[in-house]
Design an enzyme around this catalytic site. Structure first.
Site, PDB file in Angstrom:
ATOM      1  N   ALA A 143     -81.203  45.307 -64.704  1.00  0.00           N
ATOM      2  CA  ALA A 143     -82.365  44.616 -64.157  1.00  0.00           C
ATOM      3  C   ALA A 143     -82.232  44.360 -62.663  1.00  0.00           C
ATOM      4  O   ALA A 143     -83.234  44.289 -61.946  1.00  0.00           O
ATOM      5  CB  ALA A 143     -82.599  43.300 -64.897  1.00  0.00           C
ATOM      6  N   CYS A 166     -73.191  47.114 -51.483  1.00  0.00           N
ATOM      7  CA  CYS A 166     -71.748  47.057 -51.716  1.00  0.00           C
ATOM      8  C   CYS A 166     -71.202  45.689 -52.083  1.00  0.00           C
ATOM      9  O   CYS A 166     -70.139  45.590 -52.712  1.00  0.00           O
ATOM     10  CB  CYS A 166     -70.997  47.537 -50.466  1.00  0.00           C
ATOM     11  SG  CYS A 166     -71.680  49.012 -49.680  1.00  0.00           S
ATOM     12  N   TRP A 175     -72.091  34.932 -69.988  1.00  0.00           N
ATOM     13  CA  TRP A 175     -71.916  35.746 -71.204  1.00  0.00           C
ATOM     14  C   TRP A 175     -70.833  35.215 -72.136  1.00  0.00           C
ATOM     15  O   TRP A 175     -70.822  35.540 -73.326  1.00  0.00           O
ATOM     16  CB  TRP A 175     -71.587  37.194 -70.838  1.00  0.00           C
ATOM     17  CG  TRP A 175     -70.259  37.323 -70.154  1.00  0.00           C
ATOM     18  CD1 TRP A 175     -70.030  37.332 -68.814  1.00  0.00           C
ATOM     19  CD2 TRP A 175     -68.967  37.413 -70.778  1.00  0.00           C
ATOM     20  NE1 TRP A 175     -68.673  37.415 -68.558  1.00  0.00           N
ATOM     21  CE2 TRP A 175     -68.010  37.473 -69.736  1.00  0.00           C
ATOM     22  CE3 TRP A 175     -68.535  37.462 -72.099  1.00  0.00           C
ATOM     23  CZ2 TRP A 175     -66.633  37.574 -69.988  1.00  0.00           C
ATOM     24  CZ3 TRP A 175     -67.172  37.553 -72.350  1.00  0.00           C
ATOM     25  CH2 TRP A 175     -66.234  37.609 -71.300  1.00  0.00           C
ATOM     26  N   ASP A 184     -82.735  34.606 -61.556  1.00  0.00           N
ATOM     27  CA  ASP A 184     -81.790  35.329 -62.416  1.00  0.00           C
ATOM     28  C   ASP A 184     -81.369  34.476 -63.604  1.00  0.00           C
ATOM     29  O   ASP A 184     -80.224  34.535 -64.065  1.00  0.00           O
ATOM     30  CB  ASP A 184     -80.568  35.786 -61.603  1.00  0.00           C
ATOM     31  CG  ASP A 184     -79.660  36.732 -62.365  1.00  0.00           C
ATOM     32  OD1 ASP A 184     -80.098  37.287 -63.391  1.00  0.00           O
ATOM     33  OD2 ASP A 184     -78.503  36.911 -61.954  1.00  0.00           O
ATOM     34  N   HIS A 235     -67.482  44.574 -53.648  1.00  0.00           N
ATOM     35  CA  HIS A 235     -66.535  44.379 -52.554  1.00  0.00           C
ATOM     36  C   HIS A 235     -66.848  43.067 -51.849  1.00  0.00           C
ATOM     37  O   HIS A 235     -67.641  43.010 -50.915  1.00  0.00           O
ATOM     38  CB  HIS A 235     -66.615  45.547 -51.566  1.00  0.00           C
ATOM     39  CG  HIS A 235     -66.141  46.833 -52.154  1.00  0.00           C
ATOM     40  ND1 HIS A 235     -64.807  47.137 -52.324  1.00  0.00           N
ATOM     41  CD2 HIS A 235     -66.831  47.892 -52.655  1.00  0.00           C
ATOM     42  CE1 HIS A 235     -64.692  48.336 -52.872  1.00  0.00           C
ATOM     43  NE2 HIS A 235     -65.900  48.811 -53.093  1.00  0.00           N
TER      44      HIS A 235
END
Length: 756
Positions: free
Chosen positions: A215, A669, A426, A338, A673
């Site tokens: 998503a 990135c 989660w 989110d 990172h």
């Protein structure tokens, strides 16, 4: 694909069952003594067997043990009186450092579990001896589409088959006895979009259901059901419309489309992916799924004229026979932050206001704990289990949260509770039917949200979240990071808001009284650092009033389920995020856990974690009473230079190029990172690139020469000029860090003057 079989006896199909002596004996515990009947067909889990799981207390037949997904075991051999005697029984080593989030399944003496990319391990549950191992061959380019680590959250075992999904979107049915592939299906509809799979498939009657991830990129969410025996597609349910008034794939979307602006960013896919939570009630014949966030995150950009944007951040009840929606409940209408509802779902029977109710419980990211009638979808309660400021409460009459305006960051930065990591992520929570409490790995953190100055440009197959968020913490994704420059000070943003100090907790929640029964802080040395919320892993609880939780420190902790008092702890020597489980074989109770740090922010191996001290090579570790000490790997040796090392290449590029490179880095990135100065991260800190890596930088990004090491090919997302800009930014960042470090008498490398 690769499949390995060692020492496995292929069993003939024999009608009837065999009794294993002592398997069901529970001398001294409070469960009913039974003799567990074991099928001669490997992995022979059925609906009847799940419905009668009380007759085999020593088994663990689903990710959460039972069809209720409770993460509760009735075993009592290991209890408060002898928890300190738990010790090492066996281990199964796994040659990967990507991390583990699955909970093993144990059926008829065999343990099945999964690992990175969709690998499956079948081992003897008594000894840890390998029976077989399966590892799918995946498309190496899939790595660049991974949001949150190359992990896998589990498998399903059903009627002789093991079902697993690979990272690149294939669903496999494996023979439970041999690991051979029985069938496979490509579950991805559009391979040029950002689809991956990290979740576990789930079985409902004669179908196996799988969702997907992506998503944050440009995936459009859906779940697909396949016949368990043949792999033939039974149905597919999309969770968001493809347009406002076009022909929809499923009729429920015609209603859902009316909750979106007709000028919504349809081409972006809009998210709503089903990347974890599922449960199935065989008595009601209802399959429950939780849906995720949208892309882009900001609703005013995604659906400008408003609307609830169904079925984002929702719980759906589906008839598995037809694939049709029976009811839905949306936890976060028009999600802006989110706030996924993909967290674990637990089914239970509770007495509420004097009446017995069949309920579904969830602690989604948005900070409210929900209790729903699982037959009708009626909201029974929704109270905050962590600090929440985006909404004041949930209106029980409408079922909707009452927003405060603090979450509206479109015009100015706002400090929002909870953070995008959620009040709960989660990591599985557990429900103990004896204590009546739900044990939740709680993430108590906020984030500063803002909109970027640049206009949104859709990036096919790339990151399309658009808005930016920063944690009130030092380090990467923190308010002192490069990307947070220009934000108001935290003291100003936090006026009148809850305490912004980041903490992690194991919190016991009473779902009937709607309050915290007890809590234990799990922040360890990281209180105030973003890693504080990732130290505590998933949980498991037992009828002997125990709660088990693994920690990133490498400790397996046992607590009193009624009070939270710590009873014992085992130094496992490997960081743990997955939920433990327990089972009984030949009269002996075992506890087992998959160990290894991974996924999203959990990839930072900070000093203090076992991953930093011993490395992050994975393993399954099992424990039993009067066991031994866990074998510890050799400690890692780190160079400790005086300050930050001098970069091996010179600065280059004009300031505007460096600035452009920073924006490209942030978008493409930074999720992996994180460049955290104190991390010792398993994901490389790109400020510390060697001269060789600098020389290979373009080929790494555009030719994929390090795909086998988890670094995907970005040639479809970045041009050579953009790669060079990112490289300029990283070189400049390395020099800036070096110049501000504690090195004395170090040379200074001036920045180039921007051309006029």
């Amino acid at each position: 694909m690769r499949s390995r079989i060692n020492n496995h006896l292929k069993l003939l199909s024999i009608i009837g069952t065999l009794s294993i002596a002592g398997c069901g004996e529970n001398a001294g515990d409070t469960t009913i003594n039974t003799t567990e009947m074991v099928s001669t067909v490997s992995g022979n889990i059925t609906t009847e067997r799940l419905l009668n799981i009380e007759n085999e207390p020593g088994s663990w037949l689903t990710g959460g043990r039972d069809y209720q997904q409770s993460y509760f075991s009735p075993l009592t051999d290991i209890n408060k009186g002898n928890a300190s005697e738990l010790g090492f029984a066996w281990q199964y080593e796994i040659d990967t450092t990507h991390g583990f989030e699955a909970t093993p399944i144990v059926v008829d003496g065999v343990m099945y579990s999964s690992g990175p990319k969709g690998a499956v391990y079948a081992v003897d549950a008594k000894t840890g001896a390998e029976k077989w191992m399966f590892e799918p061959e995946i498309d190496p380019n899939i790595v660049r589409k991974v949001c949150c680590g190359m992990i896998n959250r589990g498998i399903s075992v059903w009627e002789g088959s093991v079902f697993v999904a690979s990272l690149d979107g294939y669903l496999y049915a494996l023979d439970a006895a041999t690991g051979d592939v029985l069938w496979q299906q490509d579950t991805i509809t559009e391979r040029d979009r950002g689809y991956t799979i990290t979740g576990a498939p789930y079985v409902a009657k004669d179908i196996v259901v799988i969702g997907n991830s992506g998503a944050e990129l440009d995936a459009r969410g859906y779940v697909t059901a396949y016949d368990t025996k043949t792999g033939k597609q039974a149905w597919r349910f999309y969770t968001v419309p493809k347009s406002y008034d076009g022909v929809q794939e499923n009729p429920e979307l015609e209603m859902a489309a009316k909750t979106w602006d007709q000028n919504s960013l349809w081409e972006v896919g809009l998210g709503g992916t089903v990347w974890d939570a599922m449960a199935y009630d065989p008595a009601l014949n209802l399959l429950y799924i939780g849906t995720g966030n949208a892309a882009p995150y900001p609703r005013k950009l995604r659906s400008p004229s408003g609307g609830d944007n169904l079925f984002l951040s929702s719980i759906l009840a589906i008839n598995p026979d037809t694939g049709r929606l029976v009811w839905y409940y949306q936890t976060t209408p028009a999600d802006n932050w989110d706030f996924t509802s993909t967290q674990k779902l637990i089914l239970a029977d509770l007495t509420i206001n004097g009446s017995e109710r069949k309920v579904l419980m969830q602690a989604p990211k948005n900070g409210f704990f929900y209790v729903l009638d699982r037959q009708s979808g009626e909201l029974l309660s929704a109270e905050p289990y962590v600090p929440v400021n985006w909404a004041s409460h949930v209106d029980l009459a409408t079922g909707k949260p009452v927003e405060t305006g603090q979450g509206e960051y479109f015009d100015e930065p706002k400090l929002v509770f909870p953070s995008p990591a959620g009040g709960h992520n989660w990591q599985p929570m557990a429900f103990n039917r004896e204590t009546g409490l739900v044990y939740i790995p709680v993430l108590e953190a906020s984030a500063v949200w803002r909109m970027p100055k640049e206009p949104f440009v859709y990036q096919k197959g790339g990151l399309n979240t658009t808005s930016q968020y920063f944690f009130p913490s030092a380090g990467s994704w923190g308010l002192d990071s490069e990307g947070a420059k220009g934000l108001p000070p935290l003291t100003e943003l936090a006026k009148g808001q809850p305490d912004p100090v980041i903490r992690g907790y194991l919190r016991a929640w009473d779902p009937v009284q709607n309050k915290v029964a007890w809590e234990v802080e799990t922040s360890d040395v990281w209180r105030g650092h973003i890693f504080a919320i990732w130290n505590g892993g998933g949980v498991m609880t037992t009828a002997s009033d125990l709660v088990f939780q693994g920690r990133a420190t490498g400790d397996l902790v046992m607590l009193d389920a009624k009070t939270g008092a710590e009873l014992a702890s085992i130094n496992v020597g490997t960081s743990i995020m997955a939920a433990p489980m327990t089972y009984k074989i030949d009269g002996e109770q075992y506890v087992a856990v998959m160990a290894g740090l991974g996924g999203a922010i959990g990839q930072s191996y900070l000093p203090g974690t076992a991953a930093y001290k011993y490395g992050n090579k994975g393993r399954i570790v099992a424990f039993k009473l009067n066991g031994g000490l866990v074998p510890l790997r050799p400690e890692k040796q780190y160079d400790q230079p005086d300050g930050f090392p001098m970069p091996p290449v010179m600065r280059r590029g004009a300031p505007f190029q460096v600035k452009n490179g920073g924006e490209l880095f942030e978008r493409n990135c930074s999720k992996c990172h994180m460049n955290d100065a104190d991390s010792g991260s398993g994901i490389p800190d790109l400020r510390r690139m060697t001269e060789q890596v600098h020389g290979e930088f373009t080929d790494i990004l555009l030719k994929g020469i390090r795909e086998e090491q988890g670094m995907g090919n970005f040639s479809e997302l970045l041009t050579p000029e953009e790669v060079e800009a990112i490289h300029m930014y990283l070189i400049d960042l390395a020099w800036s860090t070096y110049e501000s470090s504690s090195n004395e008498a170090k040379p200074h490398q001036p920045k180039e003057i921007e051309e006029q």
